[in-house]
Structures are given as structure tokens and as C-alpha cells.
Design a protein around this motif. Structure first.
Motif, mmCIF file in Angstrom:
data_model
loop_
_atom_site.group_PDB
_atom_site.id
_atom_site.type_symbol
_atom_site.label_atom_id
_atom_site.label_comp_id
_atom_site.label_asym_id
_atom_site.label_seq_id
_atom_site.Cartn_x
_atom_site.Cartn_y
_atom_site.Cartn_z
ATOM 1 N N THR A 52 0.706 -1.137 0.082
ATOM 2 C CA THR A 52 0.038 0.052 -0.096
ATOM 3 C C THR A 52 0.905 1.249 -0.014
ATOM 4 O O THR A 52 0.380 2.060 -0.704
ATOM 5 C CB THR A 52 -1.008 0.009 1.232
ATOM 6 O OG1 THR A 52 -1.429 -1.168 1.545
ATOM 7 C CG2 THR A 52 -2.189 0.931 1.140
ATOM 8 N N ALA A 53 2.016 1.172 0.805
ATOM 9 C CA ALA A 53 2.891 2.508 0.812
ATOM 10 C C ALA A 53 3.513 2.566 -0.612
ATOM 11 O O ALA A 53 3.747 3.791 -1.020
ATOM 12 C CB ALA A 53 3.952 2.018 1.886
ATOM 13 N N PHE A 54 3.893 1.462 -1.074
ATOM 14 C CA PHE A 54 4.295 1.668 -2.572
ATOM 15 C C PHE A 54 3.389 2.310 -3.588
ATOM 16 O O PHE A 54 3.730 3.233 -4.343
ATOM 17 C CB PHE A 54 5.155 0.476 -2.953
ATOM 18 C CG PHE A 54 6.312 -0.187 -2.552
ATOM 19 C CD1 PHE A 54 7.110 0.819 -2.566
ATOM 20 C CD2 PHE A 54 6.610 -1.364 -2.328
ATOM 21 C CE1 PHE A 54 8.704 0.526 -2.130
ATOM 22 C CE2 PHE A 54 7.772 -1.992 -1.565
ATOM 23 C CZ PHE A 54 8.664 -1.009 -1.774
ATOM 24 N N LEU A 55 1.999 1.913 -3.522
ATOM 25 C CA LEU A 55 1.069 2.379 -4.234
ATOM 26 C C LEU A 55 0.860 3.788 -3.947
ATOM 27 O O LEU A 55 0.703 4.475 -4.812
ATOM 28 C CB LEU A 55 -0.151 1.425 -4.062
ATOM 29 C CG LEU A 55 -0.294 0.130 -4.485
ATOM 30 C CD1 LEU A 55 -1.480 -0.657 -4.033
ATOM 31 C CD2 LEU A 55 -0.087 -0.018 -6.063
ATOM 32 N N HIS A 56 1.033 4.344 -2.735
ATOM 33 C CA HIS A 56 0.715 5.633 -2.352
ATOM 34 C C HIS A 56 1.978 6.553 -2.936
ATOM 35 O O HIS A 56 1.476 7.415 -3.382
ATOM 36 C CB HIS A 56 0.590 5.577 -0.683
ATOM 37 C CG HIS A 56 0.356 7.102 -0.292
ATOM 38 N ND1 HIS A 56 1.619 7.661 0.214
ATOM 39 C CD2 HIS A 56 -0.591 7.825 -0.008
ATOM 40 C CE1 HIS A 56 1.083 9.071 0.558
ATOM 41 N NE2 HIS A 56 -0.372 8.945 0.423
ATOM 42 N N SER A 57 2.846 6.148 -3.027
ATOM 43 C CA SER A 57 4.022 6.918 -3.531
ATOM 44 C C SER A 57 3.639 7.023 -5.124
ATOM 45 O O SER A 57 4.292 7.895 -5.829
ATOM 46 C CB SER A 57 5.304 6.053 -3.299
ATOM 47 O OG SER A 57 5.453 5.026 -4.373
ATOM 48 N N LEU A 58 2.885 5.976 -5.695
ATOM 49 C CA LEU A 58 3.074 6.249 -7.355
ATOM 50 C C LEU A 58 1.592 7.005 -7.530
ATOM 51 O O LEU A 58 1.656 7.380 -8.846
ATOM 52 C CB LEU A 58 2.677 4.817 -7.814
ATOM 53 C CG LEU A 58 3.646 3.819 -7.715
ATOM 54 C CD1 LEU A 58 3.174 2.316 -8.134
ATOM 55 C CD2 LEU A 58 4.878 4.076 -8.427
ATOM 56 N N ILE A 59 0.954 7.516 -6.753
ATOM 57 C CA ILE A 59 -0.208 8.339 -7.155
ATOM 58 C C ILE A 59 0.016 9.695 -6.419
ATOM 59 O O ILE A 59 -1.035 10.650 -6.214
ATOM 60 C CB ILE A 59 -1.473 7.805 -6.341
ATOM 61 C CG1 ILE A 59 -1.292 7.372 -4.956
ATOM 62 C CG2 ILE A 59 -1.802 6.512 -7.111
ATOM 63 C CD1 ILE A 59 -2.686 6.956 -4.193
ATOM 64 N N GLY A 63 -2.836 12.005 -4.531
ATOM 65 C CA GLY A 63 -3.583 10.721 -4.255
ATOM 66 C C GLY A 63 -3.695 10.199 -2.866
ATOM 67 O O GLY A 63 -3.120 10.705 -1.958
ATOM 68 N N GLU A 64 -4.754 9.226 -2.784
ATOM 69 C CA GLU A 64 -4.939 8.877 -1.285
ATOM 70 C C GLU A 64 -4.996 7.070 -1.540
ATOM 71 O O GLU A 64 -5.671 6.792 -2.573
ATOM 72 C CB GLU A 64 -6.351 9.316 -0.816
ATOM 73 C CG GLU A 64 -6.892 8.658 0.350
ATOM 74 C CD GLU A 64 -8.126 8.987 0.710
ATOM 75 O OE1 GLU A 64 -8.549 8.491 1.889
ATOM 76 O OE2 GLU A 64 -8.794 9.735 0.223
ATOM 77 N N ALA A 65 -4.509 6.375 -0.542
ATOM 78 C CA ALA A 65 -4.621 4.993 -0.727
ATOM 79 C C ALA A 65 -5.220 4.582 0.657
ATOM 80 O O ALA A 65 -4.709 4.919 1.707
ATOM 81 C CB ALA A 65 -2.965 4.580 -1.091
ATOM 82 N N VAL A 66 -5.751 3.465 0.651
ATOM 83 C CA VAL A 66 -6.313 2.878 1.738
ATOM 84 C C VAL A 66 -6.243 1.351 1.546
ATOM 85 O O VAL A 66 -6.417 0.643 0.683
ATOM 86 C CB VAL A 66 -7.960 3.108 1.749
ATOM 87 C CG1 VAL A 66 -8.683 2.362 3.003
ATOM 88 C CG2 VAL A 66 -8.309 4.566 1.586
#
Length: 269
Positions: A52-59, A63-66
Motif C-alpha cells: 500500500t505504501a508503494f502504491l501511495h508513492s505512485l499516486i 492521491g490517497e491510498a487505503v
């Protein structure tokens, strides 16, 4: 009726997930699927939270990740290690409606459906309700999981096949989920569906510490608790484990696992 549940459950599972999770593969796969800055992203079955932390960095920016997971201990680990502004974690069971989380532009489901053979289609349909119209659903999983080794003795090969059969019939595990992902999106009339096939494991030559740890944990937890009797071995599971470790440490050994990624867009109407 067999028992069900997460077959890799043990006290160090969050650590195992952190160790085996690499940002390069996630960035490559998520980029192929269409992730981009400013999106609201759900990481379903987020485990330790590292993905999730990796995905958060990509947005970023904007961006927001949950991260969503049913395990209280892993949500606690994820929040403590990775929680930050725009990156949060919630404990929810995706077998039930996920009301109250809001809509998402991108939903990531990686190495999750393999543990839910009987209800995998139902889970995907449930998650699709969280997608905004035109949003992307990305499903990634393995195929012929843990079954591709060369150099096994006949009894070791029989035991591995037996363990996987027990996990499938008694523990709701699906070693062949990868080949099914396309049909899930097709049947739900998703648009712009794309499929990519790669390898997840490709192990030859000297054994790395990470692969040695990861595969040993798989055997110590999932194989040991599978219900398979290990009748090929007078010493039972422990003798099986030792033979596998010797095989796996041999640089002549060859092991691979196909990875299948499928992405599609939710219809606008």
C-alpha cells in the motif's frame, strides 16, 4: 467440510510479507494497469501495508491510498509502520459489503484470491461495487502455484502434489487462480481488459536468503498444517522438510511460478 482461513497465518506473517515485497515489481505492474497521480486507490488484502505504501508513492501528488485487510494484527502493523497523511488502513472483511469506504479510481488485488477459491468470483463482484464508473480493477495472482520444480525425488514430488491437493480441497486454496482472472472481468462486462503474463518465482543457481526464508516458512506453516500425512516419509513432516531444504539449497534446482495480471475498467453505465 474442510477448514478454511488464511493458510499462512502465523505470528511472523507481517515480517514475511515485508521481506518478500519489492517496490520495483509493484511499480511495473501498477503502471501497466494504469495507476496515475491523483487517484484514490484501494489495496485489498493489504497484509503488512508495505505494498500500500508503494502504491501511495505512485499516486502522488494528490492521491490517497487505503489498505484493507481482515487481520487485526496486520492492520495494526501496517498503521504503525506505514500510516501517514493520505495513507490509511482499515480492518474489514471483503466477504461482506464494504459500505462506508467511498468510491475508488483504482483497486489493487494482488496475491489475495488464491486463498479464497470457493468465493473468488463473489469477492471480485463485491469489490467492483467500490469502483467509480470507469475505474480500474487490477487482479494479479499466480498459476500452478508451488508446483513447478525440477530435480525433485519421486517421493518429494508426490508429497508436494499431495500437500497442494489438500490445501485446495480442505483449506480453500486455489493453485490455479491465475488462469481464471480474465473470465471474472469478462463476465462482469468490464471494458478495456488487458492481460499480462510474467514469472513471479524464477529460482536457479545459489539460493538467496530471501527465497530460502520465504519457502521454508511456506512449508513450516502451510504444508505442516495442510492435513497431508507425509506417508512417503518414515519421519513424517520433519523428514519431508529436511529433504526439501536440501533440494532447494542445491544450485542445480530449478523452480518457477507463472504470474498473471489482468486489468479492466468498470462500465460507465
Amino acid at each position: 467440510m474442510g477448514t478454511t482461513g488464511y493458510i499462512m497465518e502465523h505470528q511472523d506473517e507481517a515480517l514475511r510479507l515485508d521481506i518478500k515485497t519489492g517496490g520495483e515489481a509493484i511499480a511495473r505492474q501498477a503502471g501497466w494497469a494504469g495507476i496515475r497521480p491523483g487517484m484514490r486507490v484501494a489495496d485489498v488484502g493489504c497484509g503488512s501495508g508495505k505494498t500500500t505504501a508503494f502504491l501511495h508513492s505512485l499516486i502522488q501528488p494528490g492521491g490517497e491510498a487505503v489498505g484493507i485487510d481482515a487481520s487485526e494484527s496486520r492492520i495494526r502493523h501496517a498503521t504503525e509502520h506505514y500510516g501517514t497523511e493520505g495513507l490509511s488502513f482499515v480492518q474489514r472483511d471483503f466477504y461482506h459489503p464494504l459500505d462506508g469506504l467511498g468510491g475508488f479510481d483504482f483497486i489493487w488485488v494482488r496475491f489475495v484470491l488464491e486463498y479464497h477459491r470457493a468465493k473468488s468470483v463473489e469477492i471480485v463482484r463485491n469489490l467492483s461495487e467500490l469502483l467509480n464508473p470507469g475505474g480500474i480493477l487490477c487482479l494479479i495472482d499466480l498459476d500452478h502455484n508451488c508446483l513447478n520444480h525440477y530435480g525433485l525425488s519421486p517421493r518429494l514430488e508426490d508429497a508436494i502434489q499431495g500437500v497442494m491437493a489438500e490445501l485446495e480441497t480442505r483449506h480453500d486454496f486455489d493453485p490455479h487462480i491465475g488462469r481464471k482472472l480474465y473470465s471474472f472481468l469478462y463476465d462482469m462486462q468490464f471494458t478495456d481488459i488487458s492481460v499480462h503474463m510474467d514469472h513471479h518465482h524464477l529460482i536457479y543457481g545459489p539460493l538467496t536468503d530471501m527465497d530460502g526464508y520465504n519457502w521454508t516458512k511456506k512449508l513450516e506453516v502451510a504444508a505442516r498444517n495442510s492435513g497431508y500425512p507425509f506417508a512417503e516419509y518414515e519421519g513424517g513432516f520433519e523428514e519431508f522438510l529436511e529433504e526439501f531444504k536440501v533440494f532447494f539449497a542445491d544450485p542445480r534446482r530449478f523452480t518457477y511460478t507463472p504470474l498473471i495480471a489482468c486489468r479492466g475498467c468498470k462500465p460507465l453505465s
